[in-house]
Design an enzyme around this catalytic site. Structure first.
Site, PDB file in Angstrom:
ATOM      1  N   SER A   1     109.276  13.739  65.910  1.00  0.00           N
ATOM      2  CA  SER A   1     109.149  13.856  64.403  1.00  0.00           C
ATOM      3  C   SER A   1     109.923  12.397  64.223  1.00  0.00           C
ATOM      4  O   SER A   1     110.919  12.079  64.962  1.00  0.00           O
ATOM      5  CB  SER A   1     109.595  14.941  63.958  1.00  0.00           C
TER       6      SER A   1
ATOM      7  N   TYR B   1     117.228  20.947  62.222  1.00  0.00           N
ATOM      8  CA  TYR B   1     115.962  20.815  62.600  1.00  0.00           C
ATOM      9  C   TYR B   1     115.812  19.567  63.125  1.00  0.00           C
ATOM     10  O   TYR B   1     115.433  19.437  64.519  1.00  0.00           O
ATOM     11  CB  TYR B   1     115.024  20.986  61.500  1.00  0.00           C
TER      12      TYR B   1
ATOM     13  N   LYS C   1     115.077  18.425  67.518  1.00  0.00           N
ATOM     14  CA  LYS C   1     114.086  17.687  68.030  1.00  0.00           C
ATOM     15  C   LYS C   1     114.799  16.462  68.786  1.00  0.00           C
ATOM     16  O   LYS C   1     114.168  15.763  69.845  1.00  0.00           O
ATOM     17  CB  LYS C   1     113.623  16.771  66.807  1.00  0.00           C
TER      18      LYS C   1
END
Ligand code: NAD
Ligand code: UFG
Length: 336
Positions: free
Chosen positions: A124, A149, A153
């Site tokens: 992302s 989150y 990643k």
């Protein structure tokens, strides 16, 4: 070519499976359905005439991974499975690190045991944090992330870098998505968030269809042309094709490959509201509200590396993104 698609029942995974089948690839799906519905399989069949082999299970279950690798001759893995809600990750960091980081390590370990060397990972633009300048290219520093989150990643990217270094025969591709939106142009597949949507486009779509009263615009005092946040929205069909382009161009080439997948253009929140009003034929009610903590002012991609090395470029504009989202939302007001 058979490709294991983890999280293939989800939003981006399901659209990618459709495009893979259209391109002559054979997706095999592993998904625990924690954020998707089995009805997706029928929709894939309606669109392509084929139903992918589906294993309902968890990427953290070594037995099912070994079963898949022994029953199917998998050439490559596209790894979408994971949890993705920024706010929830602040409340439940353990679940996010367990699913996203530990889950990926379990998957890669099973791949290595089975001798499968090709992996494409859903990363992302969040790994770039608040970038010093836009557009963002793949050499922009990563790691300055502000929530579990995003950190998960970033951690997975770093783990995969080390794993590829130690196993140079592996092809590992990190695809850094910007803001995926839109739906299949048929209106039969799209994003189906559970509960209150966190993201802009599904929220606007639910206001348009009458499920929510108004959109809260988070901040109109950013240093952007109209004061609202600017993002690089990319149509999910373009994103899906980006995975196929990555498999074709670098899926068999050893090394660590990193690509931004975006359009290279930024749009503001109010521009997205306007595009959606045009698509649905009526105004979208909104209220100007304070900034959302953790948001950045603007973010868009330098996509030249993907254009050059993957021979891939986004085709759809914001108008198509809004029109296709509306077609899906109006035909399926409650999702699947
Ligand atoms: P999604 O929630 O629609 O799809 C994820 C799928 O993975 C779901 O079907 C879910 O049931 C499944 N899943 C989750 N944990 C699992 C597990 N442990 N085992 C098996 N299946 C599991 O999300 P999406 O929008 O399609 O995103 C796909 C990937 O792309 C995610 O990794 C996400 O972090 C990443 N990504 C998404 C966005 C975005 O805005 N949608 C942006 C950047 C990156
Ligand atoms: N926004 C609103 N109102 C809303 C929702 C969003 O005004 O109800 C604004 C945000 O403030 C931001 C823009 O719309 O300016 C986009 O917000 P999203 O939540 O749709 O997307 P983000 O850019 O914040 O984050 C998304 C994903 C992340 C991912 C990131 C980069 O949620 O997981 O894109 O890929 F990491």
């Amino acid at each position: 070519m058979k490709v294991l698609v983890t999280g293939g029942m989800g939003y981006i995974g399901s659209h990618t499976c459709v495009q893979m089948i259209e391109a002559g690839l054979e997706p095999v799906i592993l998904d625990n359905l924690c954020n998707s519905k089995e009805a997706v399989l029928e929709r894939i069949n309606q669109l392509t005439g084929k139903t992918p082999v589906f294993y309902q299970g968890d990427i953290r279950d070594r037995e099912i991974l070994d079963q898949i690798f022994s029953e199917q001759s998998i050439d490559s893995v596209i790894h979408f499975a994971g949890l993705k809600a920024v706010g929830e990750s602040v409340e439940k960091p353990l679940e996010y690190y367990d699913n996203n980081v530990h889950g990926t390590l379990m998957l890669v370990d099973a791949m290595k045991s089975a001798g499968v060397n090709s992996l494409v990972f859903s990363s992302s633009a969040t790994v770039y944090g608040d970038p010093a300048e836009v557009p963002i290219n793949e050499n922009t520093p990563t790691g300055n992330v502000t929530n579990p989150y995003g950190r998960s990643k970033y951690m997975v990217e770093e783990c995969l870098r080390d794993i590829q270094y130690a196993a140079p025969e592996m092809s590992i591709t990190l695809l850094r998505y910007f803001n995926p939106v839109g739906a299949h142009p048929s209106g039969t597949m799209g994003e189906d968030p559970q509960g209150i949507p966190n993201n802009l486009m599904p929220f606007i779509a639910q206001v348009a269809v009458g499920r929510r009263e108004f959109l809260s615009v988070f901040g109109n005092d950013y240093p952007t042309p109209d004061g609202t946040g600017v993002r690089d929205y990319i149509h999910v069909m373009d994103l899906a094709d980006g995975h196929i382009a990555a498999l074709n161009a670098v899926g068999k080439k050893d090394g660590l490959h990193i690509f931004n997948l975006g359009t290279g253009k930024g749009s503001s929140v109010l521009e997205m509201v306007d595009a959606f009003s045009d698509a649905c034929g009526h105004d979208i009610a909104y209220k100007l509200c304070p900034r959302r903590p953790g948001d950045i002012a603007e973010c868009w991609a330098d996509t030249s590396k993907a254009t050059k090395e993957l021979n891939w470029e986004a085709k759809f504009d914001v108008k198509a993104m809004a029109a296709d989202t509306w077609r899906w939302q109006s035909a399926n007001p409650k999702g699947y």
